[in-house]
Each structure stands twice: as structure tokens, then as C-alpha cells.
Write an enzyme that holds these catalytic residues in place. Sequence first.
Site, PDB file in Angstrom:
ATOM      1  N   TYR A 134      20.735 -41.516  -9.740  1.00  0.00           N
ATOM      2  CA  TYR A 134      20.478 -40.193  -9.235  1.00  0.00           C
ATOM      3  C   TYR A 134      21.949 -40.014  -8.377  1.00  0.00           C
ATOM      4  O   TYR A 134      21.934 -38.875  -7.677  1.00  0.00           O
ATOM      5  CB  TYR A 134      19.401 -39.995  -8.388  1.00  0.00           C
ATOM      6  CG  TYR A 134      18.333 -39.760  -9.358  1.00  0.00           C
ATOM      7  CD1 TYR A 134      17.623 -40.676 -10.342  1.00  0.00           C
ATOM      8  CD2 TYR A 134      17.748 -38.453  -9.486  1.00  0.00           C
ATOM      9  CE1 TYR A 134      16.807 -40.349 -11.075  1.00  0.00           C
ATOM     10  CE2 TYR A 134      16.736 -38.065 -10.388  1.00  0.00           C
ATOM     11  CZ  TYR A 134      16.190 -38.918 -11.095  1.00  0.00           C
ATOM     12  OH  TYR A 134      15.292 -38.912 -12.182  1.00  0.00           O
ATOM     13  N   LYS A 201      12.941 -52.379 -13.940  1.00  0.00           N
ATOM     14  CA  LYS A 201      12.865 -52.744 -15.421  1.00  0.00           C
ATOM     15  C   LYS A 201      14.151 -54.101 -15.106  1.00  0.00           C
ATOM     16  O   LYS A 201      15.320 -53.972 -15.718  1.00  0.00           O
ATOM     17  CB  LYS A 201      13.898 -51.691 -15.774  1.00  0.00           C
ATOM     18  CG  LYS A 201      14.201 -51.796 -17.384  1.00  0.00           C
ATOM     19  CD  LYS A 201      12.871 -51.835 -18.160  1.00  0.00           C
ATOM     20  CE  LYS A 201      13.337 -52.050 -19.467  1.00  0.00           C
ATOM     21  NZ  LYS A 201      12.272 -52.518 -20.435  1.00  0.00           N
ATOM     22  N   ASP A 249       8.554 -50.689 -18.524  1.00  0.00           N
ATOM     23  CA  ASP A 249       7.595 -49.956 -19.706  1.00  0.00           C
ATOM     24  C   ASP A 249       6.317 -50.689 -19.968  1.00  0.00           C
ATOM     25  O   ASP A 249       5.277 -49.875 -20.294  1.00  0.00           O
ATOM     26  CB  ASP A 249       8.677 -50.744 -21.091  1.00  0.00           C
ATOM     27  CG  ASP A 249       9.180 -52.228 -20.779  1.00  0.00           C
ATOM     28  OD1 ASP A 249       8.944 -52.461 -20.010  1.00  0.00           O
ATOM     29  OD2 ASP A 249       9.338 -52.731 -21.903  1.00  0.00           O
ATOM     30  N   ASP A 273      10.551 -41.162 -11.436  1.00  0.00           N
ATOM     31  CA  ASP A 273      10.588 -39.848 -11.509  1.00  0.00           C
ATOM     32  C   ASP A 273       9.661 -39.608 -12.823  1.00  0.00           C
ATOM     33  O   ASP A 273       8.596 -38.756 -12.823  1.00  0.00           O
ATOM     34  CB  ASP A 273      12.125 -39.741 -12.021  1.00  0.00           C
ATOM     35  CG  ASP A 273      12.220 -37.986 -12.005  1.00  0.00           C
ATOM     36  OD1 ASP A 273      11.216 -36.888 -11.951  1.00  0.00           O
ATOM     37  OD2 ASP A 273      13.382 -37.617 -12.238  1.00  0.00           O
TER      38      ASP A 273
END
Length: 384
Positions: A134, A201, A249, A273
Site C-alpha cells: 500500500y 504469508k 491462505d 484488507d
Amino acid sequence: MKPIVYWIEGDGIGPEVWRAARPVIDRAVELAYTDGRHLVWQELLAGQKAFAATGSYLPEATLAALKGASLAMKGPLETPVGGGFRSLNVTLRQTLDLYACIRPIRYFPGIESPVKYPERVDMVVFRENTEDVYAGIEWPAGSPEASRLIAFLRDELGRAVEPTSALGIKPMTEAGCKRLVRRAIRFALDQGRRSVTLVHKGNIMKYTEGAFRAWGYEVAAKEFAGQVVPEGQESCPPAALIIKDRIADAMFQEVLLRPEAYDVIATTNLNGDYLSDALAAQVGGLGLAPGVNMSDTLAFFEPTHGTAPSIAGKDLANPGSLILSGALLLEHLGWREAAARIHQAVAQAIRQRTVTVDLAAQMPGAQQVGCAAFGDILLHALEA
Ligand code: NAI
């Protein structure tokens, strides 16, 4: 006892949701306490209203007041399309260093949900708000900047990148990650929550997402020793806050399959988000989702929806998200009895199936009421 709350009306449905929300928030405080405490509201201008009055969408006076404030609340602000106009929301977040975006997600019985057991969801997502992809550092494919960066990566760092690539940068700092996790752990301890889950992640992006995980555990171990335990060591000492981590995930599966196992979540910007919107959908949508953006000094509460231009001025909007953001503000002040009254009133209105059009569309047989009438229903329900 009499904290100042700066408020920004906002564009589109902003004025009507405020008209419905503020009496509910004030009345909840009045009913919960007899010691004279109340919120002192002071308006600040931003958005269209500010432009009409001052010629600026975000006047200096507004920014100056917010820089010295500890509590503020805003309605949605429109981002005018075209003309290179920068989002007021992003400007506010960056100027005021509102680094933590916090969204509680809970279910109100009666709302239609796409999952079987929405009542098992009771989580609070802490999303890092200033770093990650971002940061806005990216270049289009074929641009001179992308070509230079690709050449630099090849010549200086020995990394081959396909020459036709678009490129983006994902900066993440130790200080930025740690302050977010620190805040999530403090919140979990203050609120008597059971666990904090670091979502990342890191199996793929080892030095950014993986570092978020490592820095998170480091904050927990160094700054909260004796108050927290890593998952798997729950028995020593008993009743401590559990710190765990999940790969993003897998986490999306987990919140669907075993939501009851998760409580406070601390995560990076992009993961947060996705996850906060997915969780909101799991409990029936964004219509009742409150939120707050925080710096070290300012807590800036806001509904999670936008200006809803197609229904603005038609008395159709749901003021619930703003009202629940008010409840969040009261909790932040430690005025939990007043916040509980608001939650109870919203729950009652939903049980009685008298709701605004957005919720009625998801609740067969519900009676549809307008924005103002929904506010009145909540005012009455507060007395219970
Ligand atoms: P939006 O949230 O305004 O609308 C999406 C859909 O939800 C529309 O169908 C709308 O009618 C409905 N909706 C939203 N809030 C509602 C409410 N309280 N009650 C009933 N229905 C509601 O999102 P959209 O259309 O993407 O954005 C419109 C404007 O809002 C844009 O200028 C955008 O930049 C701004 N925006 C501002 C935000 C903020 O100030 N935090 C957040 C999101 C968008």
C-alpha cells in the site's frame, strides 16, 4: 468525564446517518451513568462541506485540531474522481500516522449469513495501515522507471526480472510491524481476550511477511513476558494470552471452518484488507461493521462503508455502522456499560426484524424502515 470528540459529518449519506446516530450514542451514555459524564462533540470540516465553506476539502484548521486530538469520529468522505485528487481518507491516515486499522467482527442473530454458524465469529482484526504494498511505490510495465529498476536488479543484485514486468515495492519495517502487534496484544490483555494470531504469508515472502511473524513473536516475548505464552505451551502459566501464527491462505480456511478458535488477529496491510472484508461477509455484510484507525495519540472512529451516493438524502441509509463505531469509542474510553446498551439495542431491533433496506433485503419478512426511524427504534430499545 467530559472528553472532547471531534466529528466530521462526511459526504453523501453522512449527514443523515449522523442525525440518527448521535442521539443514540449520547442517550446510551446518559442511561448508563448518573455521574454526569458525557461526550463533548466539536465539529471539524472536511469533504464537500469544507469545500463549500473554505474552498479546501481538508482545511488546515481541521488537520491542526486532529493532530492535537485524542478522540475523533467521521462519516464517509467522497473521493472526487479525476483531477489527480488524492483520497481524503488516505491523506488523513498518512498525515496523522493512523497505523492501526481495527475492526471488530461479531454476529447479530437474525441477519442472514452465508455460513452455518455465524455466531461463532467474534474477532477483532488489527491491520497494519501504512506499509506493505500500500506504500504506493510501483511502476507500469515498460515505463522508464521499471526498466531502470530491472537493470539495477540485474546489474547490481544479480536478480533476473522479466524485462516486460510491472514492478511494485513492499516495504515493511521492524518498528511498523512491532507497533501494530504491540497494540493488538495490549488490546487483547485489556479486554481479557484469549489469543492473538499473527497472520502472514511468510512461507513465500520470507523477509517481509516472515519478518512480520518473527518481529511479532519478539514483541510478545520481550515486552509481555509472563503475560503471554506461545501456542502449545498454554499450561505455563495458566490463563495467559496465547500468541499463535497462521499462514494467510490457511487462515481463510480456518475462519470458515473453526472461527471459534480465533480471537484477536494482527496482520499486515494487504492480508488485513482481504480478511476483514471476508469476515464481515461471514457475519452478514458491511452494513453493521464499525471501525477505528489509530495512531499513538489519536483514535479516529468511522463506519466502514462509503458515501453511498445512490441512496444519499433518501432516508434509506443504515446508520448502524456509525452507531456501532460510537459503541467502539465508548469501549475505548472504558465506558463499557454504555457500549453494551448500544449492542443490546441493535440486537433487539434485528430480533424484532425492523431494519433499514440493506438489512431487510437479507431478512425475509422483515419490516423496512428509514434511517431516521431506525435511529428512533434504537433510542427506544436503549431504555430496555
Ligand atoms: P459505498 O460503501 O458507499 O457503497 C457500496 C454499496 O453499499 C452501495 O450499494 C451503497 O448504497 C451501499 N451502502 C453503503 N453504505 C450503506 C449504508 N450505511 N446503508 C445502506 N446501504 C449502504 O462504496 P462505494 O460506492 O465504493 O464508494 C462511494 C464513495 O464513498 C466513493 O467516493 C468512495 O471513495 C467513498 N468511500 C469512503 C470511505 C470512507 O470514507 N471511509 C470508505 C469507502 C468508500
